[in-house]
Write a protein that holds these residues in place. Structure first.
Motif, PDB file in Angstrom:
ATOM      1  N   ILE A 244      64.192 -36.997  58.097  1.00  0.00           N
ATOM      2  CA  ILE A 244      63.690 -35.667  57.752  1.00  0.00           C
ATOM      3  C   ILE A 244      64.332 -35.165  56.461  1.00  0.00           C
ATOM      4  N   GLY A 245      65.601 -35.404  56.287  1.00  0.00           N
ATOM      5  CA  GLY A 245      66.300 -34.903  55.107  1.00  0.00           C
ATOM      6  C   GLY A 245      66.089 -35.717  53.854  1.00  0.00           C
ATOM      7  N   LEU A 246      65.597 -36.942  53.988  1.00  0.00           N
ATOM      8  CA  LEU A 246      65.413 -37.789  52.812  1.00  0.00           C
ATOM      9  C   LEU A 246      64.411 -37.216  51.813  1.00  0.00           C
ATOM     10  N   PRO A 247      63.247 -36.698  52.240  1.00  0.00           N
ATOM     11  CA  PRO A 247      62.333 -36.118  51.239  1.00  0.00           C
ATOM     12  C   PRO A 247      62.948 -34.966  50.453  1.00  0.00           C
ATOM     13  N   TYR A 248      63.706 -34.098  51.152  1.00  0.00           N
ATOM     14  CA  TYR A 248      64.345 -32.991  50.451  1.00  0.00           C
ATOM     15  C   TYR A 248      65.429 -33.483  49.499  1.00  0.00           C
ATOM     16  N   LEU A 249      66.110 -34.545  49.897  1.00  0.00           N
ATOM     17  CA  LEU A 249      67.113 -35.117  49.001  1.00  0.00           C
ATOM     18  C   LEU A 249      66.470 -35.701  47.751  1.00  0.00           C
ATOM     19  N   LEU A 250      65.300 -36.316  47.898  1.00  0.00           N
ATOM     20  CA  LEU A 250      64.606 -36.858  46.738  1.00  0.00           C
ATOM     21  C   LEU A 250      64.048 -35.756  45.839  1.00  0.00           C
ATOM     22  N   LEU A 251      63.719 -34.610  46.424  1.00  0.00           N
ATOM     23  CA  LEU A 251      63.216 -33.486  45.635  1.00  0.00           C
ATOM     24  C   LEU A 251      64.320 -32.704  44.939  1.00  0.00           C
ATOM     25  N   LEU A 252      65.558 -32.926  45.327  1.00  0.00           N
ATOM     26  CA  LEU A 252      66.653 -32.138  44.782  1.00  0.00           C
ATOM     27  C   LEU A 252      66.794 -32.266  43.269  1.00  0.00           C
ATOM     28  N   PRO A 253      66.713 -33.455  42.657  1.00  0.00           N
ATOM     29  CA  PRO A 253      66.801 -33.506  41.175  1.00  0.00           C
ATOM     30  C   PRO A 253      65.699 -32.718  40.480  1.00  0.00           C
TER      31      PRO A 253
ATOM     32  N   LEU B 172      64.113 -30.109  41.681  1.00  0.00           N
ATOM     33  CA  LEU B 172      64.383 -28.684  41.877  1.00  0.00           C
ATOM     34  C   LEU B 172      65.486 -28.199  40.947  1.00  0.00           C
ATOM     35  N   LEU B 173      66.512 -29.020  40.753  1.00  0.00           N
ATOM     36  CA  LEU B 173      67.585 -28.631  39.838  1.00  0.00           C
ATOM     37  C   LEU B 173      67.082 -28.538  38.399  1.00  0.00           C
ATOM     38  N   LEU B 174      66.247 -29.491  37.982  1.00  0.00           N
ATOM     39  CA  LEU B 174      65.684 -29.430  36.634  1.00  0.00           C
ATOM     40  C   LEU B 174      64.760 -28.226  36.477  1.00  0.00           C
ATOM     41  N   GLU B 175      63.971 -27.932  37.516  1.00  0.00           N
ATOM     42  CA  GLU B 175      63.121 -26.742  37.481  1.00  0.00           C
ATOM     43  C   GLU B 175      63.964 -25.479  37.340  1.00  0.00           C
ATOM     44  N   LEU B 176      65.086 -25.460  38.042  1.00  0.00           N
ATOM     45  CA  LEU B 176      65.988 -24.314  37.959  1.00  0.00           C
ATOM     46  C   LEU B 176      66.547 -24.159  36.550  1.00  0.00           C
ATOM     47  N   LEU B 177      66.926 -25.275  35.936  1.00  0.00           N
ATOM     48  CA  LEU B 177      67.517 -25.215  34.599  1.00  0.00           C
ATOM     49  C   LEU B 177      66.485 -24.901  33.528  1.00  0.00           C
ATOM     50  N   VAL B 178      65.279 -25.460  33.662  1.00  0.00           N
ATOM     51  CA  VAL B 178      64.286 -25.345  32.600  1.00  0.00           C
ATOM     52  C   VAL B 178      63.531 -24.023  32.663  1.00  0.00           C
ATOM     53  N   HIS B 179      63.255 -23.513  33.871  1.00  0.00           N
ATOM     54  CA  HIS B 179      62.382 -22.347  34.009  1.00  0.00           C
ATOM     55  C   HIS B 179      63.119 -21.120  34.544  1.00  0.00           C
ATOM     56  N   LEU B 180      63.782 -21.255  35.667  1.00  0.00           N
ATOM     57  CA  LEU B 180      64.319 -20.071  36.324  1.00  0.00           C
ATOM     58  C   LEU B 180      65.492 -19.466  35.573  1.00  0.00           C
ATOM     59  N   VAL B 181      66.396 -20.300  35.082  1.00  0.00           N
ATOM     60  CA  VAL B 181      67.557 -19.763  34.358  1.00  0.00           C
ATOM     61  C   VAL B 181      67.129 -19.039  33.079  1.00  0.00           C
ATOM     62  N   PRO B 182      66.268 -19.619  32.216  1.00  0.00           N
ATOM     63  CA  PRO B 182      65.800 -18.834  31.057  1.00  0.00           C
ATOM     64  C   PRO B 182      65.036 -17.576  31.445  1.00  0.00           C
ATOM     65  N   MET B 183      64.321 -17.626  32.584  1.00  0.00           N
ATOM     66  CA  MET B 183      63.595 -16.441  33.015  1.00  0.00           C
ATOM     67  C   MET B 183      64.566 -15.306  33.362  1.00  0.00           C
ATOM     68  N   VAL B 184      65.616 -15.647  34.082  1.00  0.00           N
ATOM     69  CA  VAL B 184      66.612 -14.634  34.436  1.00  0.00           C
ATOM     70  C   VAL B 184      67.300 -14.099  33.181  1.00  0.00           C
ATOM     71  N   ILE B 185      67.645 -14.986  32.252  1.00  0.00           N
ATOM     72  CA  ILE B 185      68.279 -14.546  31.005  1.00  0.00           C
ATOM     73  C   ILE B 185      67.337 -13.629  30.222  1.00  0.00           C
ATOM     74  N   GLY B 186      66.042 -13.969  30.192  1.00  0.00           N
ATOM     75  CA  GLY B 186      65.080 -13.118  29.498  1.00  0.00           C
ATOM     76  C   GLY B 186      64.964 -11.741  30.128  1.00  0.00           C
ATOM     77  N   ILE B 187      65.015 -11.674  31.455  1.00  0.00           N
ATOM     78  CA  ILE B 187      64.957 -10.377  32.129  1.00  0.00           C
ATOM     79  C   ILE B 187      66.189  -9.548  31.789  1.00  0.00           C
ATOM     80  N   VAL B 188      67.363 -10.183  31.763  1.00  0.00           N
ATOM     81  CA  VAL B 188      68.583  -9.468  31.385  1.00  0.00           C
ATOM     82  C   VAL B 188      68.501  -8.985  29.938  1.00  0.00           C
TER      83      VAL B 188
END
Length: 329
Positions: free
Chosen positions: A33-42, A44-60
Motif C-alpha cells: 500500500i505504501g509503495l505507490p505513495y513512496l514512488l510519488l514522493l519525488p 510531490l517534492l518537485l511540485e512543491l519546489l517548482v510551484h507551491l514555494v514560488p506561489m507562497v513567496i509571490g503571495i508574501v
C-alpha cells in the motif's frame, strides 16, 4: 515429559496454517500500500519546489512595498498591507484602469480563441472519422502546429505579418486585392486579430486530437441505426456526436480556457516586451508591471488576483458541469 510432547505437537498441528504468518502478511500488505505513495514522493517534492514555494513567496511579496530599491534584499521591503491590491482594483486610477482594460481584452481574446479552437478541432475530427485515401497523412499534418515549439511557430508568424514583405499582406493585398493597402498587423487594432490568428492556429490541433480520441468511443452502430431511421449528418451530430462528447468537451474547454487565459509566450514573442493596447493580455501586463516598472509588489498582487479569478471560474464551471451531468443522468 513424554506425554506432554505429543500434546504440544498436536496443538501445533491444529494451529491454522496462516496464524504464525499473520504479522508478516500485514507487513507485506502495508508495504504494497505504501509503495505507490513512496514512488510519488519525488514528484510531490518537485511540485512543491517548482510551484507551491514560488506561489507562497509571490503571495508574501504582494503584501510588501517591493520596488527596485529593495530588489537586492526583498525581505527588508516594508509591509504595504492591502495597498497593492487597492491600487490594482482602483479602476479610476491609471493603474487599475489599465489592468481592467487588459482583463477585458484577455476575456474577449480567450472566449474567441477557445470557441474557434473547439469549433475547428471538432469539425476536423468529425471529418476525419470517414475513411479515405491520405487520411493518415492529413491527420499528421493537422498536428504539426501543436507539435512545433512555440517560439519557432510564433517567430514564423512574425515574419509573415511583416508590413512590407510579409506573406499575409502579399496574399491579401497583392494577390487577392482584399485590402486597399498593406496593413500593419503587429501594431494598432490589427494586433488583436494577429494574436487571435496565431493562438487559434496553435491551439486547434489540441482540440482536434482530444475530440478525435473521444469519437473513438462512440459505437458506429448508433450512426448506422440513425441513418436507417432517416437522420442526416447534422441530426447525427446533434443527437449522437455532441451528447456523447459532452464529458470530453467539458474537460477540453476548461483546459483550453486556462491555457489561453494564462498564455504568455505567444504575445511576448509576437510583440515583444510592450504589447499594443489592443492586444494587451493580462499575462504580459503583469510582466510589464513587475519587470518593466520594477514594482514587484503590485505585480504580485495582480498575479494573486488573477489566481483567485481563475480559481473562482474553475470552481463555478466544475459545479455547473457536474450539476448538468447529474441532471442528464
Amino acid at each position: 515429559m513424554t506425554a506432554t510432547a505429543p500434546a504440544a505437537q498436536a496443538a501445533v498441528r491444529k494451529r491454522p496454517p496462516g496464524a504464525a504468518r499473520g504479522p508478516r502478511r500485514r507487513t507485506g500488505r502495508l508495504r504494497r500500500i505504501g509503495l505507490p505513495y513512496l514512488l510519488l514522493l519525488p514528484a510531490l517534492l518537485l511540485e512543491l519546489l517548482v510551484h507551491l514555494v514560488p506561489m507562497v513567496i509571490g503571495i508574501v511579496m504582494s503584501f510588501k512595498e517591493l520596488t527596485q530599491f529593495y530588489i537586492r534584499d526583498w525581505s527588508t521591503a516594508p509591509w504595504a498591507g492591502l495597498d497593492n491590491y487597492a491600487l490594482s482594483v482602483d479602476f479610476d486610477a491609471p493603474v487599475g484602469k489599465a489592468l481592467l482594460h487588459s482583463f477585458l481584452v484577455t476575456i474577449a481574446f480567450t472566449l474567441l480563441s477557445v470557441g474557434l479552437c473547439w469549433l475547428i478541432g471538432t469539425a476536423a475530427a468529425v471529418y476525419m472519422q470517414d475513411t479515405f485515401r491520405g487520411r493518415g497523412l492529413l491527420r499528421a499534418l493537422f498536428l504539426v502546429p501543436y507539435a512545433l515549439p512555440v517560439y519557432a511557430a510564433v517567430i514564423t508568424w512574425v515574419f509573415m505579418f511583416q508590413h512590407d514583405n510579409g506573406l499575409v499582406n502579399h496574399v491579401l493585398h497583392d494577390q487577392l486585392g482584399i485590402t486597399d493597402k498593406p496593413s500593419f498587423w503587429l501594431i494598432g487594432d490589427n494586433s488583436f486579430v494577429a494574436l487571435l490568428t496565431v493562438s487559434v492556429w496553435k491551439g486547434w490541433p489540441f482540440a482536434f486530437l482530444i475530440v478525435m480520441a473521444g469519437l473513438q468511443n462512440i459505437p458506429r452502430e448508433l450512426y448506422e441505426a440513425a441513418a436507417l431511421d432517416g437522420a442526416g449528418m447534422i441530426q447525427q451530430i446533434r443527437r449522437i456526436t455532441l451528447p456523447s462528447l459532452r464529458p470530453v468537451n467539458q474537460v477540453l474547454v476548461l483546459v483550453l480556457f486556462l491555457w489561453t487565459f494564462n498564455d504568455f509566450n505567444t504575445p511576448y514573442v509576437l510583440f515583444g516586451r510592450s504589447a499594443p493596447e489592443a492586444a494587451d493580455l493580462i499575462s504580459v501586463h503583469i510582466y510589464q508591471a513587475s519587470f518593466v516598472t520594477w514594482n514587484f509588489g503590485a505585480g504580485s498582487a495582480m498575479s494573486v488576483l488573477l489566481l483567485l479569478f481563475l480559481l473562482v471560474v474553475t470552481g463555478v464551471y466544475l459545479a455547473l458541469t457536474s450539476r448538468g451531468r447529474r441532471t442528464a443522468s
